[in-house]
Design an enzyme around this catalytic site. Sequence first.
Site, short mmCIF file in Angstrom:
data_model
loop_
_atom_site.label_atom_id
_atom_site.label_comp_id
_atom_site.label_asym_id
_atom_site.label_seq_id
_atom_site.Cartn_x
_atom_site.Cartn_y
_atom_site.Cartn_z
N GLU A 125 0.88 -1.21 0.03
CA GLU A 125 -0.09 -0.02 0.04
C GLU A 125 0.84 1.28 0.01
O GLU A 125 2.22 1.11 0.17
CB GLU A 125 -0.92 -0.14 1.38
CG GLU A 125 -0.19 0.09 2.46
CD GLU A 125 -1.04 0.17 3.74
OE1 GLU A 125 -1.31 1.63 3.92
OE2 GLU A 125 -1.62 -0.47 4.29
N LYS A 172 -5.18 -3.06 14.18
CA LYS A 172 -4.51 -1.94 15.01
C LYS A 172 -5.34 -1.90 16.29
O LYS A 172 -6.31 -2.42 16.53
CB LYS A 172 -4.85 -0.80 14.25
CG LYS A 172 -3.99 -0.75 12.76
CD LYS A 172 -4.44 0.47 12.20
CE LYS A 172 -3.89 0.47 10.60
NZ LYS A 172 -4.22 1.63 9.96
#
Length: 804
Positions: free
Chosen positions: A53, A189
């Site tokens: 990414e 996360k």
Amino acid sequence: MLVTRQLVRLNHVKQVGATSSRMFSVSRSSAVTISEEVKQALEDKQKPVVSLESTIITHGLPYPENLSMARRVESVIRENGAIPATCAFIKGQPLVGLDESQLEHLAHTTSPKPNKVSRRDIGYTMSTKQNGGTTIASTMILSEMAGIKVFATGGLGGVHRDGQNTLDVSADLTELGRTPVSVVCAGPKSILDIGLTLEYLETQGVFVGTYNDDGRENIQVPGFYTRDSGFQSPYSFSSFEQAASIIHNQNNIMGLKSGQIFCIPPSRETALPSELMQRVIAAANEEAIKLGIQGKELTPFLLSKIAQETKGQSVHSNIELVLNNARSASQIAKELLSLETNRASSQFQPSTNIKKRKMDEGVKKVDEKKQDTTSVSDIPTPSVVNTIVVGSLALDSICKISSNVIMNDSNPGTISSSVGGVGFNVAKACSLALKSPSCSNGTSRLVSIVSNDMAGHTIIGQLKKLGIDTSGILVDTTSGCSTAQYTSTHANNGDLIIACADMKIAEYDGLAQHVLSEIKRGSPRQIVVDCNVSSSTLSTIFDYVRESNLECNVIVEPTSSPKSKRISLCHSRNLRPFPNNSVSLITPTVGELDAIHSALAERELFDDYDHWFPLLDSLGIDSTFREKLSISKHPVLKNGLELGYLQQAFSVLPYIPNILLKLGEQGVLSMSISTNVEDYKSIPTTSVYSPEFTIVTSTGRSYTADNGSQQKMGLVIQYFPIPPENGNITIENVTGAGDSFLGYLMARMSTANTHLVEGTWLTSEVGSVEREWFKWESIHKAQLASGKSLQSLAAISEDIATIE
């Protein structure tokens, strides 16, 4: 279960209309630009491809740390035998696989700030032609279009805390339910609700497995910064072969159109304590609620607070886990390619026998993790040299059309092949000049890189035949790049029509460490570097020269207008005004100077009112001096003001205090900073090599250097027209003219280091009349060297060795 049903309803709403849109997917892949390297790897199926990414570049880290991070991740993937494919949008164009210039552009662009592109943002970003960093969702989409099946990232998006009420769910999760790309990450996360995230993924039918890297019995999903999150992993896998088998069976055998998540726990050395992170995240969430921060602003706020509370430990952990995930993804991709092509996985161990195998009589032994600097030149070479030339080494093919050019058709002519590249050309010209009567007692070495392919072995063989020191050449087996090649087509009068250059290997960041070891070995008095190399390699050179006790001048050959901008992309510590400058001299064309000036301006280096502006003011470039130039009828000064290259040079000089501007048929213009300009009034001009004119500014002003000393500053402009010997020559080839000029100058500087007490003329003081005359003679004869090569079919003329 109530929570799960609420999230299912949300998912149903988000997917309305998705089925009907898929009927148009037949031609959508044509909208994506895939780099030639990635395309070749996908077609050949000799090396796997791992996608990356780009939001970590556009939104994750500041410049230049973001660029350094992007390069490190790509380098790790190459070191582990795979090809990296960073995905992004540049000017609205979806790209899979970025080259060095595109990475730099994306990392450096701050105005306007690149868009953060998920699935919903793709169409808008394309229609408005914006730059964009891809999230997990959009990277999966572009990867599937390109045919890439494994994707490495940092942490997974998911359901935010209190997501059952706010319905704040990352688009990454729904993308995983409908796009068959496997995501290798460090788990959700830590700021998310990991329990709800796992429930949502189960509803989407997404496989979640955690790597059992230490033989534990109960495997928890990692919590990004932490090895454990408190939530049991649905599955675990004990090897990368097993991970590849899961992908192969689910997507290739069964044809299921969903992705998989492979969680790689951070190493014990870099993981943070779970208790610490829980406490920090809870406090950060509480503060966000009080401040009313939510939506797309929430994640960056929480990450910023975590970085503050952990005193930067979270940032370090983040970087290390991304690199760890890249290594793991490369291994999984290799094993998957092995299954798909029915090949033994051992065939995909990149260069496992490199340590045991000699490369072309030992040019360099390269380990996939370590580079050995064993010298292999067939001729005895000293370790210490006067000059090191760092730059490109290529196989050149020069085509010369024998009649009028007919476009879009075959043209009769001649084609010759030879070793080339800017670095090689400069090094060869320097080597030839050191054999001439006008130079003596100098040594030089080329430091460059070739691939372990046919072109690379051809180049090494040719260099040995020429008697050129090859001990500084690295034979690379890890970057995935081919040996550099350059092909040019010229009209019958020698003018360049078009050229194609494949110099990607020179941009390989692994070259930086090799260059560093060669500088330490050679202890040169001057280093010449061309801008074919990456800005990180430039920074490595600048850093070492600045921090070491090496008394060395760095000379930069800009190479081309686009590549010359790499000077401005170096770390800010390497872009400081005189006397703390990193670069002593540049040799640009007018176009290259314009590009350098624009790049420095874009980085706002001309807004430095604490250092740059006081120095510029001290040079005496005031209204009186500008008036003096404007009334001059000399064509060089007149053109310089009208075209702006004089003004541009004045702005650049504080950062690079010596500029030799190549003006083509008009000659060379020398501009430099002097701390004793008054001395120029007493230098006799009776030398046959004296410039046509010398202009100095002298206002009596003083400049306080960083060391506290008072220096009388001034600007010196000297003009050297084309020598009469070059006036009526038949031009055969313009390729190496500029390189010949610089190479000859470097040979003369080697001679100056030996014979002149004051050394070279790159210092700011006029050491003596002899040294100034030596400079004039050097520039004049460097122009003669350029003329020799203009008359030669080869890029660099052997006749340079005959200059007296």
